[in-house]
Design an enzyme around this catalytic site. Structure first.
Site, short mmCIF file in Angstrom:
data_model
loop_
_atom_site.label_atom_id
_atom_site.label_comp_id
_atom_site.label_asym_id
_atom_site.label_seq_id
_atom_site.Cartn_x
_atom_site.Cartn_y
_atom_site.Cartn_z
N ASN A 194 26.40 65.85 30.76
CA ASN A 194 25.08 65.24 30.85
C ASN A 194 24.68 65.03 32.30
O ASN A 194 25.49 64.68 33.14
CB ASN A 194 24.99 63.92 30.05
CG ASN A 194 26.12 62.94 30.33
OD1 ASN A 194 27.22 63.35 30.70
ND2 ASN A 194 25.85 61.66 30.16
N GLU A 236 21.85 62.98 34.24
CA GLU A 236 20.82 61.97 34.05
C GLU A 236 19.81 61.94 35.20
O GLU A 236 20.00 62.59 36.24
CB GLU A 236 21.47 60.59 33.88
CG GLU A 236 22.35 60.56 32.63
CD GLU A 236 22.84 59.17 32.26
OE1 GLU A 236 23.28 58.99 31.11
OE2 GLU A 236 22.79 58.27 33.12
N ASN A 237 18.75 61.18 34.99
CA ASN A 237 17.67 61.09 35.97
C ASN A 237 17.13 59.66 36.00
O ASN A 237 17.13 58.97 34.99
CB ASN A 237 16.54 62.06 35.57
CG ASN A 237 15.53 62.26 36.69
OD1 ASN A 237 14.64 61.44 36.88
ND2 ASN A 237 15.69 63.31 37.47
N ALA A 238 16.65 59.25 37.16
CA ALA A 238 16.06 57.92 37.30
C ALA A 238 14.96 57.71 36.27
O ALA A 238 14.76 56.61 35.77
CB ALA A 238 15.51 57.74 38.71
N TYR A 291 14.43 58.28 32.75
CA TYR A 291 15.34 58.62 31.63
C TYR A 291 14.93 59.85 30.83
O TYR A 291 15.78 60.66 30.47
CB TYR A 291 15.48 57.42 30.70
CG TYR A 291 16.35 56.30 31.23
CD1 TYR A 291 16.63 56.17 32.60
CD2 TYR A 291 16.90 55.35 30.37
CE1 TYR A 291 17.42 55.13 33.07
CE2 TYR A 291 17.70 54.32 30.84
CZ TYR A 291 17.95 54.20 32.19
OH TYR A 291 18.74 53.18 32.66
N CYS A 338 21.18 66.71 28.34
CA CYS A 338 22.47 66.42 27.70
C CYS A 338 23.47 67.55 27.95
O CYS A 338 23.10 68.69 28.26
CB CYS A 338 22.30 66.26 26.20
SG CYS A 338 21.21 64.93 25.69
N GLU A 382 25.24 69.31 25.89
CA GLU A 382 25.12 70.47 25.01
C GLU A 382 24.04 71.42 25.53
O GLU A 382 24.19 72.64 25.48
CB GLU A 382 24.73 70.02 23.59
CG GLU A 382 25.74 69.11 22.91
CD GLU A 382 25.45 67.63 23.17
OE1 GLU A 382 25.01 67.26 24.29
OE2 GLU A 382 25.65 66.83 22.23
N CYS A 435 22.67 64.40 19.93
CA CYS A 435 21.39 63.78 19.59
C CYS A 435 20.51 64.81 18.89
O CYS A 435 20.77 66.01 18.92
CB CYS A 435 20.72 63.23 20.84
SG CYS A 435 19.89 64.46 21.88
N CYS A 448 19.28 67.79 20.99
CA CYS A 448 20.28 68.84 21.20
C CYS A 448 20.49 69.66 19.93
O CYS A 448 20.67 70.87 19.99
CB CYS A 448 21.59 68.24 21.66
SG CYS A 448 21.50 67.71 23.40
ZN LIG Z 1 21.37 65.42 23.38
#
Ligand SMILES: [Zn+2]
Ligand SMILES: [Zn+2]
Ligand SMILES: [Zn+2]
Ligand SMILES: [Zn+2]
Lengths: 163, 163, 163, 163
Positions: free
Chosen positions: C62, C64-66, C68, C73, C75, C111, C114
Site C-alpha cells: 500500500n 498512502e497519501n496525505a 486519503y 492499495c 493489490e 477492499c 481492489c
Molecule cells: Zn484495496
C-alpha cells in the site's frame, strides 16, 4: 475582505455566508480514521428568472472509509450533491465560489483530486476560499490552484463550464 | 415483489418509490464520457420520534470527470449527501435500502468501490435493489454482494452500522 | 494446505512462495497515516513456450497519501505493475493467484475497490489468499468475494479474462 | 532542450531517454474505455555509492476499469511500482523527473489526482515533462502544477521528499 470580494465578484454578505456554512459543514464530517474534519460550502448561481435570492449554498464534508482510497472529500460531496440537483448547467446556472474550512492552524487547500473534480464544472476564474480554525484565510482561483489543467477538452468533450 | 418486500422489511409502496426515484435520479447523471447513466435512491430510516413519515429518500447519479478515476458513482453521491445531512447515525437513524437504476439490458450491480463505501454505514442485511431499463430487477443484501468485507473493525474503529 | 492447493490448482511450493512474497512485500508499504501495512504477491501464468519456470511473482504494497482518497492499495500496485509488464494477456498469459498479507490478527480481505480492479483482469475462479500476522489464512475465489460483479461486459468491452 | 535540461538538472541523454521510455510505456496502456493511451517514465536517483549509472527508469501506463473511478493513471502506476521497489527514500534516493506521453495533439498534463500522488514523494522543484504525439513538449515543475499543495505536513507526517 472587501478587496477579495471585489476581485472575485462576491458581496461581503456572501463571503461571510460561505465562511459560516463551510464551518458549519465541518461538524458533519465522518472522519474516525484521520480525525481531520473538513467542511465545504459551494455557492451556486441563481438560474435565469430566479432573482438575486436564487443563489444556493450546498454543503459538503469529508466521508472517510476503512479503505482509505474509498474516502471522499468535502468538496466532492458538495459538488456531487449540487450536480444531482442540476445546479451546474443550463438556464444560466453554474458556480460562483467554494469555501473550505478545517481545524488546522493555517488554511489547508483542496487536494489535487478535488481540484480536478471542481475543474469539470467550474470556470478557471472561480475563487476557492480556504479558512483555518481561526478564520484566517487565503483565496485563490481554480486556475491558480490547477494550472495547465487536464479537462474535458483533452477528451473531446464540451467543457460544461464554458458558454 | 411482495415476497421481496417481506424478506427485506419494505412495504410495496416503498419498493415502488425506490424504483421510481432511482429511475428519476438517472436523469441527473453527468456522464459524457461513458454515456452510461446510473441513478440511485437511498432510503433513510426515520429518526426516533419522527413518525412513520420521517423516512427520507436521497438521490444520487454518476458524476464523471475527464480524468476517469476522479469520477464518482450514483451510490456514493447519494450516500455522501445523506451523511452530510446526518441521516447515518444517532437517534435510531440509518439506512433501510438503496436502489440503483441503469439503461442496461439486465440489472447492473454496484461496483466494488461503491459496495465498500456502502459497507461503512449500512448493515450487512440491507437490501440493494438493482433495476434495468425494463424494471427487471434483482435484490441482494450488502453482505451477499460484499462477503467477508473489510470494514471499520479491521482498522480498530467502531462500526457505525452496528448498535 | 494440500486441499487448498488441489482445489485451486497451485503447488505447495507456489502456496509457500505466495505467502513468503506477500509477507516480504509488506515491508515495502508506505503507510504513515494508517500504520496498517499490507503486502501483496501476484502469480502470473507462464506464457506459451516459456516453460514451467516462466511463472512470475509481482509484488505490491500500500502507498498512502496525505489526501486519503489518493492512496492506492497493495493489490492494485501489484496488478498495475503486472499489466504494464504485459503479463495480463496474450500468449496464454494471465494470473493464477494473488496473496495478501497484513499485520492484523485474523486475515484481512481486499477492499471492494481492489476486488473491482482485480475483476478486470482475472477469472472469477482465481483464488485470493489472505494471511494474517501469524500466517493464519483464508482462501476464497474472486467470484466468491465479488458476486454478481460489474465488469467489462456491462460496458460493452471484451472481458480480458475470458478466452 | 538544452535550456530545459540545464534548468532542471537533466542531461540531454536523460531527456531523450525519458521521452523514449514514456512513449514506449504508452504501448502498455490498457484503455478500452477511453482509447486514450498514456505512458509515463519516472527517473529515480541513484542511491549513494551506486555510481552515476545507478539511476533507474520505471515505467507506467494507464490501467482502466469497467468502473471508471477504479481506473489508475500512468503516473501513479510508475510511482507505485517505484515505491514498492524502495526507490523513494533512504540512501540518497528519490526522484529526478517524470515524463508523460499521450497520442493527443498538444501535450496533456497529469490530472489533479496524479499531481497529488506525485506530491507525496517528490520535491516541488522536480520537473514534469509532457510530450504529445509529435514530441512537442512542455516542462513544468511539480510546484508549478500543484501550487499551495496539500501534503504530509498538513497531516502531521514527515514529508518524505524533504531532507
Ligand atoms: Zn484495496
Ligand atoms: Zn480532496
Ligand atoms: Zn460505483
Ligand atoms: Zn492521473
Amino acid at each position: 475582505i472587501d478587496a477579495v470580494c471585489t476581485a472575485h465578484g462576491l458581496s461581503v454578505a456572501e463571503f461571510h455566508a460561505l465562511r459560516a456554512r463551510a464551518t458549519e459543514a465541518k461538524t458533519r464530517a465522518y472522519c474516525p480514521y484521520s480525525n481531520f474534519r473538513v467542511g465545504a460550502a459551494l455557492l451556486a448561481r441563481a438560474g435565469e428568472g430566479e432573482g438575486e435570492s436564487g443563489g444556493r449554498y450546498v454543503l459538503g464534508a469529508n466521508v472517510e472509509n476503512a479503505s482509505y482510497p474509498v474516502t471522499t472529500c468535502a468538496e466532492r460531496v458538495a459538488l456531487g450533491t449540487a450536480v444531482v440537483e442540476g445546479l451546474h448547467s443550463g438556464n444560466g446556472r453554474g458556480f460562483r465560489a467554494i469555501a473550505v474550512s478545517t481545524d488546522a492552524e493555517g488554511p489547508a487547500s483542496p487536494c489535487g483530486m478535488c481540484r480536478q473534480f471542481i475543474r469539470e464544472f467550474c470556470e478557471l476564474s472561480m475563487p476557492i476560499l480556504m479558512f483555518d480554525k481561526n478564520d484566517t484565510f487565503i483565496v485563490m482561483t481554480l486556475g491558480e490552484l490547477l494550472p495547465l489543467s487536464f479537462g474535458p477538452d483533452n477528451m473531446g468533450v464540451k467543457d460544461p463550464a464554458k458558454p
